[in-house]
Enzyme design. Structure first.
Site, PDB file in Angstrom:
ATOM      1  CE1 TYR A 122       7.627   1.438  -2.288  1.00 47.64           C
ATOM      2  CE2 TYR A 122       8.386  -0.506  -1.108  1.00 47.64           C
ATOM      3  CZ  TYR A 122       7.369   0.350  -1.483  1.00 47.64           C
ATOM      4  OH  TYR A 122       6.085   0.115  -1.052  1.00 47.64           O
ATOM      5  CG  ASP A 127       2.486   6.439   2.508  1.00 48.17           C
ATOM      6  OD1 ASP A 127       1.584   5.656   2.873  1.00 48.17           O
ATOM      7  OD2 ASP A 127       3.556   6.588   3.130  1.00 48.17           O
ATOM      8  NE  ARG A 145      -3.272   0.199   2.894  1.00 46.42           N
ATOM      9  CZ  ARG A 145      -4.291   0.367   3.738  1.00 46.42           C
ATOM     10  NH1 ARG A 145      -4.882  -0.696   4.272  1.00 46.42           N
ATOM     11  NH2 ARG A 145      -4.695   1.565   4.066  1.00 46.42           N
ATOM     12  NE  ARG A 201       7.624   9.878   2.193  1.00 47.96           N
ATOM     13  CZ  ARG A 201       6.519  10.389   2.730  1.00 47.96           C
ATOM     14  NH1 ARG A 201       5.440   9.633   2.900  1.00 47.96           N
ATOM     15  NH2 ARG A 201       6.491  11.644   3.118  1.00 47.96           N
TER      16      ARG A 201
END
Length: 276
Positions: A122, A50, A48, A210
């Site tokens: 990522y 952001d 999921r 992040r």
């Protein structure tokens, strides 16, 4: 289903009342099935993302009931499954240009897009050019107004690899665990002023990538020592250095061999404990 999207104009993956989300639009397209097909209540996603985060390798599964009879101009197999290549084309005509279904296929027995995954990958892009970011890359690249050292960031990143409690790098939630196995955290300068960090783990807690990027950037521009990120990890206290969402892209999700899918899903559902 393999799905790609530009997260710029989305309020994240998850459906939210009154907001534009990837899940909401995808489920709306799926509901426009040939007559006789079940309308899914919800799709299951591998990761999921952001608001503002992109994906080139998102994975989704949905449970459906086979068609009882052919419908429309799309061929249907003897098992009641429509031609999924043609269906993907139909869905993409219904979807806006910033989200695409790249492909669809029948999932193996025991497959779960979320719980069967063994690894997520990522990428985060940063420009340290004095003039900012190439205009064509402004939606997926962070502008950093200080020169960055990949050597310093990689030295700091190496100390974070392995199985740890990443509470200091996660947005806390009441349920769930912050124990994760960070398998890759590697910076590379791919052009004169463009850097990419590749991050892989068995799973990520909320805002983990992040937060890792935000802390390492402060090491890269010299404002923090390369020992600081590991001290943050040990403290268990979340630091405020969180990189903006738009530089982040989910690039791939790995799964085990088909015979191990169900066992992996069962294993992942178990609550992890702190390593000894």
């Amino acid at each position: 289903m393999d799905v790609s999207y530009d997260g710029t104009d989305f309020s994240g993956w998850a459906r939210q009342p009154g907001r534009r989300t990837v899940q909401g639009l995808l489920e709306e397209a799926l509901q426009k099935q040939p007559p006789g097909a079940a309308v899914p209540k919800s799709v299951v996603v591998a990761g999921r993302t952001d608001a503002g985060v992109h994906a080139t390798g998102q994975v989704v599964h949905v449970d459906v009931v086979p068609l009882s009879a052919p419908s429309g101009r799309i061929p249907v197999s003897a098992e009641g499954i429509p031609d999924l290549t043609r269906m993907a084309g139909r869905w993409n005509r219904l979807l806006p240009g910033d989200v695409r279904v790249l492909g669809a296929r029948i999932a193996p027995e025991g497959f779960d897009a979320r719980f069967s995954a063994i690894r997520r990958h990522y990428r985060y892009r940063v420009s340290d050019a004095p003039w900012g970011v190439d205009p064509l890359r402004r939606n997926d690249t962070l502008a950093w107004n200080r020169p960055l050292s990949t050597d310093a960031m990689n030295a700091a990143a190496a100390e974070l690899l392995g199985l740890h409690d990443f509470a200091a790098y996660c947005k806390q939630r009441e349920t769930g665990t912050t124990i994760r196995e960070l398998q890759r955290l590697e910076w590379e300068r791919v052009d004169d002023h463009l850097l990419e960090v590749r991050v892989s783990a068995d799973a990520f807690c909320h805002s983990m990538v992040r937060s890792l990027v935000g802390v390492l950037l402060l090491v890269g521009d010299g404002r923090r020592s390369d020992a600081w990120p590991s001290k943050v990890l040990e403290s268990g206290i979340r630091d405020s250095a969180v990189a903006p969402a738009h530089g982040l892209t989910l690039t791939a999700v790995d799964y085990p061999p088909d015979t191990e899918l169900a066992a992996r899903a069962a294993q992942t559902r178990n609550i992890r404990t702190t390593p000894s």
